[in-house]
Design a protein around this motif. Sequence first.
Motif, short mmCIF file in Angstrom:
data_model
loop_
_atom_site.label_atom_id
_atom_site.label_comp_id
_atom_site.label_asym_id
_atom_site.label_seq_id
_atom_site.Cartn_x
_atom_site.Cartn_y
_atom_site.Cartn_z
N VAL A 1 31.92 42.61 34.45
CA VAL A 1 32.86 43.10 33.44
C VAL A 1 34.26 42.98 34.03
CG1 VAL A 1 33.62 45.09 32.09
CG2 VAL A 1 31.17 44.72 32.48
N VAL A 2 35.13 42.24 33.34
CA VAL A 2 36.49 42.01 33.80
C VAL A 2 37.44 42.52 32.73
CG1 VAL A 2 38.17 40.27 34.50
CG2 VAL A 2 35.77 39.97 35.12
N THR A 3 38.42 43.34 33.14
CA THR A 3 39.44 43.85 32.24
C THR A 3 40.80 43.52 32.82
OG1 THR A 3 37.99 45.68 31.61
CG2 THR A 3 40.32 45.91 31.07
N ASN B 1 15.88 38.42 49.31
CA ASN B 1 16.94 38.43 48.31
C ASN B 1 18.05 39.38 48.76
OD1 ASN B 1 15.67 36.66 46.48
ND2 ASN B 1 14.38 38.32 45.77
N ARG B 2 19.28 39.05 48.35
CA ARG B 2 20.44 39.87 48.71
C ARG B 2 21.33 40.04 47.48
NH1 ARG B 2 23.55 37.02 53.21
NH2 ARG B 2 23.43 35.33 51.72
N PHE B 3 21.86 41.25 47.33
CA PHE B 3 22.66 41.58 46.16
C PHE B 3 23.92 42.35 46.57
CE2 PHE B 3 18.23 41.46 44.97
CZ PHE B 3 18.23 40.64 43.86
N ILE B 4 24.98 42.12 45.83
CA ILE B 4 26.20 42.92 45.94
C ILE B 4 26.45 43.52 44.57
CG2 ILE B 4 28.70 42.91 46.29
CD1 ILE B 4 28.32 40.48 48.11
N LEU B 5 26.70 44.82 44.56
CA LEU B 5 27.04 45.52 43.33
C LEU B 5 28.38 46.20 43.54
CD1 LEU B 5 23.81 45.77 43.95
CD2 LEU B 5 23.83 47.01 41.83
N PHE B 6 29.22 46.14 42.54
CA PHE B 6 30.55 46.76 42.63
C PHE B 6 30.86 47.43 41.31
CE2 PHE B 6 35.08 46.52 41.61
CZ PHE B 6 35.59 47.30 42.63
N ARG B 7 31.51 48.59 41.40
CA ARG B 7 31.94 49.31 40.20
C ARG B 7 33.23 50.05 40.48
NH1 ARG B 7 31.35 54.46 38.00
NH2 ARG B 7 31.44 54.46 35.75
N LEU B 8 34.18 49.90 39.59
CA LEU B 8 35.44 50.63 39.66
C LEU B 8 35.38 51.71 38.59
CD1 LEU B 8 38.25 50.79 40.96
CD2 LEU B 8 39.05 49.24 39.19
N GLY B 9 35.50 52.98 39.01
CA GLY B 9 35.41 54.09 38.08
C GLY B 9 36.72 54.35 37.36
N LYS B 10 36.64 55.15 36.31
CA LYS B 10 37.82 55.48 35.50
C LYS B 10 38.81 56.38 36.23
CE LYS B 10 35.40 54.82 31.20
NZ LYS B 10 34.82 55.38 30.01
N LYS B 11 38.34 57.11 37.24
CA LYS B 11 39.21 58.04 37.95
C LYS B 11 39.73 57.45 39.27
CE LYS B 11 36.93 62.06 36.01
NZ LYS B 11 36.16 63.27 36.28
N GLY B 12 39.67 56.12 39.40
CA GLY B 12 40.21 55.47 40.58
C GLY B 12 39.25 55.36 41.75
N GLU B 13 37.99 55.73 41.54
CA GLU B 13 37.01 55.61 42.61
C GLU B 13 36.35 54.22 42.52
OE1 GLU B 13 34.58 57.14 39.19
OE2 GLU B 13 36.50 57.73 40.03
N ALA B 14 35.89 53.74 43.66
CA ALA B 14 35.21 52.45 43.71
C ALA B 14 33.91 52.61 44.48
CB ALA B 14 36.09 51.41 44.40
N THR B 15 32.89 51.91 44.02
CA THR B 15 31.59 51.92 44.68
C THR B 15 31.19 50.49 44.99
OG1 THR B 15 30.93 53.89 43.43
CG2 THR B 15 29.18 52.64 44.51
#
Length: 147
Positions: free
Chosen positions: A91-93, A112-126
């Motif tokens: 998802v790109v905004t 198998n190898r995976f990368i997951l990334f998420r940017l939260g609405k309150k400025g946090e990143a996982t």
Amino acid sequence: MKKFIRTLLCCLLLLFSTGMYAQKGLQIASVFQKYGNQKGATYVELSKMLSKNWDITHYQSLKLAKAEKALPEIYRCLEADREHAKKIKEVVTDGQIQSGYYQLPPLQNKTNRFILFRLGKKGEATLIYIEGEIDSDDLVTLIFSKD
């Protein structure tokens, strides 16, 4: 998902050197190393214990409560690593990745190898790195299950 997170935290096993070996050759390894011990960061690393239940042999996550200073480096590393990855979902905004799930080329032993990334609405990143025999369909099911 809450049950999954709870289980992961209960099984907490920090093996920093194993994590760096697991991510050998990946740019995101430097993000885990640099920000994993900083104030406001939650760093979790699990190894081997997950293989019986989820076919995951290594799990590493980093959640930054205030990620604005780290975001340029995270995006740089993510961009470099995803060049060789299969995009599962993204998802790109406004030109910035808000969330992404990527499958990296498997290791020589077919892990198998995976990368997951998420940017939260309150400025946090996982940022999460997972490796094991789990396939992308099972991983997406596991992430979005409501157990």
